[in-house]
Design a protein around this motif. Sequence first.
Motif, PDB file in Angstrom:
ATOM      1  N   PHE A 118       0.787  -1.238   0.000  1.00 40.65           N
ATOM      2  CA  PHE A 118       0.000   0.000   0.000  1.00 40.65           C
ATOM      3  C   PHE A 118       0.817   1.285   0.000  1.00 40.65           C
ATOM      4  O   PHE A 118       0.252   2.360  -0.126  1.00 40.65           O
ATOM      5  N   ALA A 170      -5.575  -5.294   8.951  1.00 34.18           N
ATOM      6  CA  ALA A 170      -5.457  -3.864   8.663  1.00 34.18           C
ATOM      7  C   ALA A 170      -6.198  -3.427   7.399  1.00 34.18           C
ATOM      8  O   ALA A 170      -5.839  -3.875   6.302  1.00 34.18           O
ATOM      9  N   PRO A 171      -7.200  -2.546   7.515  1.00 32.56           N
ATOM     10  CA  PRO A 171      -7.894  -2.002   6.332  1.00 32.56           C
ATOM     11  C   PRO A 171      -7.091  -0.827   5.771  1.00 32.56           C
ATOM     12  O   PRO A 171      -7.494   0.337   5.883  1.00 32.56           O
ATOM     13  N   TYR A 173      -6.611   0.341   2.966  1.00 33.82           N
ATOM     14  CA  TYR A 173      -7.208   1.222   1.953  1.00 33.82           C
ATOM     15  C   TYR A 173      -7.776   2.483   2.576  1.00 33.82           C
ATOM     16  O   TYR A 173      -8.086   3.445   1.873  1.00 33.82           O
ATOM     17  N   LEU A 174      -7.941   2.492   3.893  1.00 36.86           N
ATOM     18  CA  LEU A 174      -8.407   3.705   4.569  1.00 36.86           C
ATOM     19  C   LEU A 174      -7.268   4.678   4.872  1.00 36.86           C
ATOM     20  O   LEU A 174      -7.513   5.816   5.265  1.00 36.86           O
ATOM     21  N   ARG A 176      -4.678   7.477   4.849  1.00 34.16           N
ATOM     22  CA  ARG A 176      -4.709   8.838   4.266  1.00 34.16           C
ATOM     23  C   ARG A 176      -6.128   9.275   3.904  1.00 34.16           C
ATOM     24  O   ARG A 176      -6.322  10.333   3.316  1.00 34.16           O
ATOM     25  N   ASN A 177      -7.103   8.457   4.230  1.00 33.59           N
ATOM     26  CA  ASN A 177      -8.490   8.871   4.032  1.00 33.59           C
ATOM     27  C   ASN A 177      -9.197   9.151   5.354  1.00 33.59           C
ATOM     28  O   ASN A 177     -10.325   9.643   5.351  1.00 33.59           O
ATOM     29  N   MET A 178      -8.555   8.797   6.422  1.00 38.45           N
ATOM     30  CA  MET A 178      -9.136   9.002   7.745  1.00 38.45           C
ATOM     31  C   MET A 178      -8.047   9.613   8.629  1.00 38.45           C
ATOM     32  O   MET A 178      -6.858   9.439   8.367  1.00 38.45           O
TER      33      MET A 178
ATOM     34  N   GLN B 169      -3.407  -9.740  13.060  1.00 36.56           N
ATOM     35  CA  GLN B 169      -2.867  -9.470  11.727  1.00 36.56           C
ATOM     36  C   GLN B 169      -2.138 -10.714  11.209  1.00 36.56           C
ATOM     37  O   GLN B 169      -1.285 -11.292  11.883  1.00 36.56           O
ATOM     38  N   ARG B 251     -11.683   1.394  -5.631  1.00 36.91           N
ATOM     39  CA  ARG B 251     -12.727   2.173  -4.963  1.00 36.91           C
ATOM     40  C   ARG B 251     -12.928   3.516  -5.657  1.00 36.91           C
ATOM     41  O   ARG B 251     -11.979   4.277  -5.843  1.00 36.91           O
ATOM     42  N   PHE B 256     -13.505   8.172  -0.722  1.00 34.30           N
ATOM     43  CA  PHE B 256     -12.051   7.971  -0.825  1.00 34.30           C
ATOM     44  C   PHE B 256     -11.434   9.108  -1.622  1.00 34.30           C
ATOM     45  O   PHE B 256     -11.169   8.962  -2.815  1.00 34.30           O
ATOM     46  N   TYR B 257     -11.233  10.223  -0.984  1.00 36.80           N
ATOM     47  CA  TYR B 257     -10.691  11.395  -1.692  1.00 36.80           C
ATOM     48  C   TYR B 257      -9.219  11.174  -2.029  1.00 36.80           C
ATOM     49  O   TYR B 257      -8.687  11.813  -2.929  1.00 36.80           O
ATOM     50  N   HIS B 258      -8.550  10.308  -1.315  1.00 32.67           N
ATOM     51  CA  HIS B 258      -7.267   9.761  -1.754  1.00 32.67           C
ATOM     52  C   HIS B 258      -7.559   8.360  -2.288  1.00 32.67           C
ATOM     53  O   HIS B 258      -7.852   7.451  -1.494  1.00 32.67           O
ATOM     54  N   PRO B 260      -7.259   4.808  -2.940  1.00 39.80           N
ATOM     55  CA  PRO B 260      -6.289   3.821  -2.430  1.00 39.80           C
ATOM     56  C   PRO B 260      -5.595   3.095  -3.585  1.00 39.80           C
ATOM     57  O   PRO B 260      -6.147   3.013  -4.688  1.00 39.80           O
ATOM     58  N   PRO B 261      -4.402   2.572  -3.350  1.00 37.07           N
ATOM     59  CA  PRO B 261      -3.743   1.762  -4.376  1.00 37.07           C
ATOM     60  C   PRO B 261      -4.669   0.624  -4.806  1.00 37.07           C
ATOM     61  O   PRO B 261      -5.413   0.092  -3.972  1.00 37.07           O
ATOM     62  N   VAL B 263      -4.984  -2.409  -4.985  1.00 34.39           N
ATOM     63  CA  VAL B 263      -4.486  -3.698  -4.493  1.00 34.39           C
ATOM     64  C   VAL B 263      -5.458  -4.230  -3.454  1.00 34.39           C
ATOM     65  O   VAL B 263      -6.310  -3.492  -2.957  1.00 34.39           O
ATOM     66  N   GLN B 268      -7.728  -9.421   4.193  1.00 38.56           N
ATOM     67  CA  GLN B 268      -8.606  -8.330   4.617  1.00 38.56           C
ATOM     68  C   GLN B 268     -10.004  -8.496   4.017  1.00 38.56           C
ATOM     69  O   GLN B 268     -10.926  -7.745   4.326  1.00 38.56           O
TER      70      GLN B 268
END
Lengths: 280, 280
Positions: A118, A170-171, A173-174, A176-178, B169, B251, B256-258, B260-261, B263, B268
């Motif tokens: 990521f 770990a999600p 993808y969140l 830098r969005n939260m 994890q 997404r 998701f204003y950033h 996500p990669p 992937v 997950q």
Amino acid sequence: MKLTLVLLTLLTFSSQSAESESLWRTPDKENTLLLNLANGLVVIELAPEFAPNHVAHIKSLVRAGFYHQSKFYRVVDGFVAQAGPLEDPTESKTIAMEDSIKIDKQWPYTSVSKTDMFAAETGFKDGFAVALDADKSSAWLTHCPGTIALARETDKDSGTHHFYFVIGQAPRYLDRNMAIFGRVIYGMDNVQGIARTKDYKGDDIIAEKGFTDIVSFDVMADLPQKKQLTIEVERTDTDAFAKRLFNRANRTHPFFYHTPPAVLDVCQVQVHSRVAPVSK
Amino acid sequence: MKLTLVLLTLLTFSSQSAESESLWRTPDKENTLLLNLANGLVVIELAPEFAPNHVAHIKSLVRAGFYHQSKFYRVVDGFVAQAGPLEDPTESKTIAMEDSIKIDKQWPYTSVSKTDMFAAETGFKDGFAVALDADKSSAWLTHCPGTIALARETDKDSGTHHFYFVIGQAPRYLDRNMAIFGRVIYGMDNVQGIARTKDYKGDDIIAEKGFTDIVSFDVMADLPQKKQLTIEVERTDTDAFAKRLFNRANRTHPFFYHTPPAVLDVCQVQVHSRVAPVSK
């Protein structure tokens, strides 16, 4: 008792406990929250370097007793445990997103991986799992288990006071969005003990076993000495920690008859903490 | 109740529940274990395709009542919950490792990622998170949260009857080094509710809140009808599931204003299950 394995990963740590005190640090009481749930205590270390306004905001809410009678009303196993008041105040103050910080080449951190799925790079800063962009101009906190962040609506600056803990894989993808503003340093088992909720037909939330309540929520510095906790957290800026990371990514014990790839998932590294026995 | 976010990821699933029944399958009762813990029920689906001898071995032990009075004696938050008898039998049957299976190019699976940190490719097979090698000649189960595997000593063929659940994890470095033989399809919150243990001075194990006991452990097919559970598991070989994977990796919601990669971490992705209300 005969011990069967899987515990290999713990040996390094156990053998360290007799070593120098300088492997540990004591978090600032002003940035340590004690969250009492019906099922036990959770201690959170705040991250003012990464989310200074969120840290100030949450401390202000905590100090005002805002979370009194709040509940964990949305708890999805393997994902998040989200809390807040069941009825929001008529007007709720929103807070602008803090998703990353600017850094320069001198920014100190302990590198973990450059093969992360990521981010260009992952590492640790003061106990927090971080990610960096390719040119090392910005860094952000990652959604590892135990992180705490502010929930929000679609607008990135719409967060008010609802927050969530990450309780599963770990999600990322969140990221830098939260706005992540802290992490659990003690009592993660109690976070995992929060009652899961179910939702049916869209938005109706139903607690399976009753919502888990917030019994009390305090900044540790505000509590009388006898109610404070003596807690120490493993330093992540030491040679010993870097060596621990290296050993985890390069396993040579014959237990691993298939040598694992020489990689390390930053969220799979646990930063340890230790608590002095609580006096009665 | 006003819903704050993070729940976006669930919307796809919720909207599916009204769709065709063919999105679900019913696990074979012969390969479904019901594990009653003091704090609730856990349902395990076994993986005979990947570890046939381990599946037969565990079923044989379960059917013999071997785990009666077993306890979760080594429970490390964020890592594993390991169980077995506190005193081992004088002679314990060991079982040879089953770490991967041979596959050919026709082996059916649903691909998830070719950018995984630990394997050339990841995917799903019948609800199980799998990894494949680069030439697709072998496949193995991955250590995602909720997997159950046999513990062992250093010798790869030394496993007897102690087993562990992954509760944190994903410790993917254990992949192909342990024999995973099933996964939790219901009651993962109860697995997370297992009391954590502490160890001091090496090998002494101390329960913080009392060891969690195994109250009963059965192959579902052996139970009278009224004690069986009606459980269905999301199929992972459907277009709908593949689309869900794609949407998770790509997404586009303005939340998701950033972006996500593009992937996806196979561990997950939660494969859903649903249980008919248990009759009293």
